[in-house]
Structures are given as structure tokens and as C-alpha cells.
Design an enzyme around this catalytic site. Structure first.
Site, PDB file in Angstrom:
ATOM      1  CG  HIS A 251      -0.298  -0.199   2.415  1.00 36.27           C
ATOM      2  ND1 HIS A 251      -0.699   0.051   3.384  1.00 36.27           N
ATOM      3  CD2 HIS A 251       0.680   0.020   3.124  1.00 36.27           C
ATOM      4  CE1 HIS A 251       0.065  -0.228   4.640  1.00 36.27           C
ATOM      5  NE2 HIS A 251       0.614   0.093   3.850  1.00 36.27           N
ATOM      6  CG  ASN A 252       0.204   4.102   1.848  1.00 35.48           C
ATOM      7  OD1 ASN A 252      -0.893   3.877   1.592  1.00 35.48           O
ATOM      8  ND2 ASN A 252       0.800   4.278   3.133  1.00 35.48           N
TER       9      ASN A 252
END
Length: 339
Positions: A251-252
Site C-alpha cells: 500500500h501507498n
């Protein structure tokens, strides 16, 4: 020669046509009207086939080849067998790729919605799309023109696909905005929860993952690759990036333009890569790092620090490539002395 059961060849093309579409120059004395019907490897090519030489390891195969036309670097012209036509390019592989694309174009799909596909009434599907058996298109999803949606694909609620995308069988796409001309191979998982927990001895508390996956144009995502959606900021895959099979992107994570990520690479959350970064197979990259534009990461490297733009690293923990090679040589000498 490609198996006609699986691949449909176009052509034939003349030498003049192939020179124009590839951007290569024709060697002196070649017949511009000569016709060629297919591409083939050096060892299998015949007089009406086009081949290429890009790696000096295969000079022997080049000199023994029966190919009627070969794409080569100019400095290799004097090694060509007698009678072979030549296209000269400083980047033979790229020129050959253009030729191969001409012989094997990616045709538009035959429009069709299988009776067993399920398309929500609120979804919008563009013209010329093919939606195969068992596919599911969720509420509010928007599918661009001429997309191929493979068997048993699930496109989640609100997902947006641009034009000319291909989603392979059994792939799932959720919480994602996808550009045009994106190829997602079978079994890929795009947009599932990121691996985010508040950890503690009393138990691990899940943190809601509230971001999306943003995929640019002209991206390829390999079979069984997983790209987690962001926790709050988005996960971003830049235009023109090529991601191999079995890659995990946390994620990210943000990938710049033109990144190349080879099979079994793992990129932990919130790491940012600049444009045209290359990561070799099975490299592991820890989270919250900055990888500069043009950096290269060797296969099986363990990256635990930021990497400067243009730097090449290898080993675990990863160090500059020259240092890693020196360390490996010293360890090898020590091991031989001890034995």
C-alpha cells in the site's frame, strides 16, 4: 515460426516497408522490393523471414542463419552471411520489436457479452468490448472502448478502465482507476486491502485502507501479481511501467514512469520509485524508501536504504554494485583459502 493456432500473422511486407516502420536504414545493395512473410529466430528463419541480432553471444547463429533479412547494429554488418539483406539500427531489438508488431498486430476484440457474464445496470461499457463467460462488472463501473474482459474476471464497484484494456481470466480489479492500453494478466489482484495493522501484545488492530490504486497508460501487470490499494494516500503505477508475474506491491507505493519490476519482487508500503527504475527478480525492498530515477536493483538484492538516482546496487543488504562484487570476490578467496 509462430503456431497459427494461437497467432495470426499479417503481411507480407517489403524491405522498404519494414525499413520505414522500424526506423532502421537499409544496407547498400539490398532489394527494396524483396518481400518477407514472417519473423523467426536466427536458427529457424528461412529466406522469407526476418530475424535480428542484438547480443554478441549469438554471432555464430547469425553467421549460420538462413534468414532473408536481419536487423543488426551497423558494426556487425561485416559479419553477415553472403546474400542476407540487412536493416541497420543502433538499437536492433527495438527496431525488430516494431517489425514483429507489424506482423502480429493486436487486433480489436470481437464485440460480445457472454450470456453468463453479469453487468450491473448502473455500469457503463464502451463500444466494441468483449466480456467473456462468468465475468462480473460491478455497480457504477466504467469500461472504456474496445476492452477485453476475460472469463471470471471481477471488476469492482466504481472501477474505471480506459480504452483498449485487457483484463486476463480470473483477475480482480477493485478500488482502482486504470488508464488506457493497460494489460492485466490472468490471476492478478488489483486494489485489495493493504497490509495495515496497529500491532500490539493485546492483539493487532486492522487499519482501514481508504486509498485507491491509480494505474497510468500503457502499463503491463503480470499474472498473479498483487497491488494493494493505499491506506489513505493512493498506490500509484506510472505510465509505461512493466510489472512481471508474481510481484507484490504494498500500500501507498508509488512507481514513476517506465519502471521495470521483474518476477517475485516485493515492494513494501510507502516506498517511492522515480522514473525508469529497474528491479531484478526476487529483490526485496523495504518500506518508506526513496529510490531515485534510473536506479537499478540487482536480482535478490535486499534494499534497506534510499538509493540515489542512477545508482546500481546489489547484495543483501544492498550496497553499490562495485562494493558487492568486491565483497563477493573477497569472501570467495577466503573460503578457498580455508578449504
Amino acid at each position: 515460426m509462430a503456431d497459427p493456432r494461437f497467432f495470426r500473422v499479417a503481411g507480407p511486407f517489403t524491405l522498404a516497408q519494414l525499413a520505414e516502420l522500424s526506423g532502421a536504414s537499409v544496407a547498400e545493395g539490398c532489394d527494396l522490393g524483396a518481400s518477407f512473410v514472417d519473423v523467426a529466430p536466427l536458427e529457424q528463419a528461412g529466406q522469407d523471414n526476418v530475424s535480428f541480432l542484438d547480443n554478441r553471444k549469438y554471432v555464430g547463429a547469425f553467421q549460420a542463419s538462413k534468414a532473408g533479412l536481419c536487423v543488426i547494429a551497423p558494426e556487425m554488418a561485416d559479419k553477415a552471411p553472403e546474400g542476407m539483406a540487412l536493416l541497420l539500427s543502433p538499437d536492433p531489438y527495438r527496431a525488430y520489436a516494431r517489425i514483429a508488431q507489424a506482423f502480429y498486430p493486436n487486433p480489436a476484440p470481437e464485440p460480445w457479452v457472454a450470456p453468463t457474464a453479469w453487468v450491473d445496470a448502473s455500469a457503463a461499457v464502451g463500444e466494441g468490448c468483449r466480456i467473456e463467460p462468468g465475468a462480473v462488472i460491478g455497480a457504477g463501473a466504467r469500461i472504456g472502448a474496445r476492452c477485453r474482459i476475460g472469463a471470471n474476471v471481477v471488476i469492482g464497484q466504481g472501477v474505471v478502465l480506459g480504452d483498449d484494456c485487457t483484463i486476463g481470466a480470473n483477475a480482480t480489479v477493485s478500488h482502482a482507476l486504470v488508464g488506457s492500453r493497460v494489460n492485466i494478466y490472468p490471476g492478478a489482484r488489483i486494489g485489495q486491502d493493504g497490509f495495515g495493522f496497529a500491532m500490539g501484545p493485546q492483539g493487532h488492530l486492522k487499519v482501514p485502507q481508504l486509498g485507491r490504486v491509480l494505474i497510468g497508460n500503457n502499463v503491463e501487470i503480470g499474472a498473479n501479481t498483487t497491488i494493494d490499494r493505499g491506506a489513505g494516500p493512493d498506490t500509484v503505477i506510472g505510465d509505461g511501467s512493466m510489472i512481471d508475474n508474481l510481484v507484490q506491491i504494498g500500500h501507498n507505493v508509488q512507481l514513476g514512469r517506465g519502471c521495470v519490476i521483474v518476477a517475485q519482487v516485493g515492494i513494501s508500503g510507502s516506498t517511492r520509485m522515480g522514473d525508469f527504475v529497474a528491479a531484478g527478480g526476487q529483490a526485496g525492498i523495504t518500506g518508506h524508501l526513496k529510490i531515485g530515477a534510473g536506479a537499478k536493483i540487482a536480482a535478490q538484492a535486499g534494499v534497506m536504504r534510499d538509493i540515489a538516482p542512477g545508482e546500481t546496487v546489489g547484495g543483501a543488504p544492498a550496497v553499490p554494485m562495485a562494493d558487492w562484487l568486491r565483497q563477493s570476490a573477497i569472501l570467495g578467496k577466503m573460503a578457498r583459502k580455508k578449504s
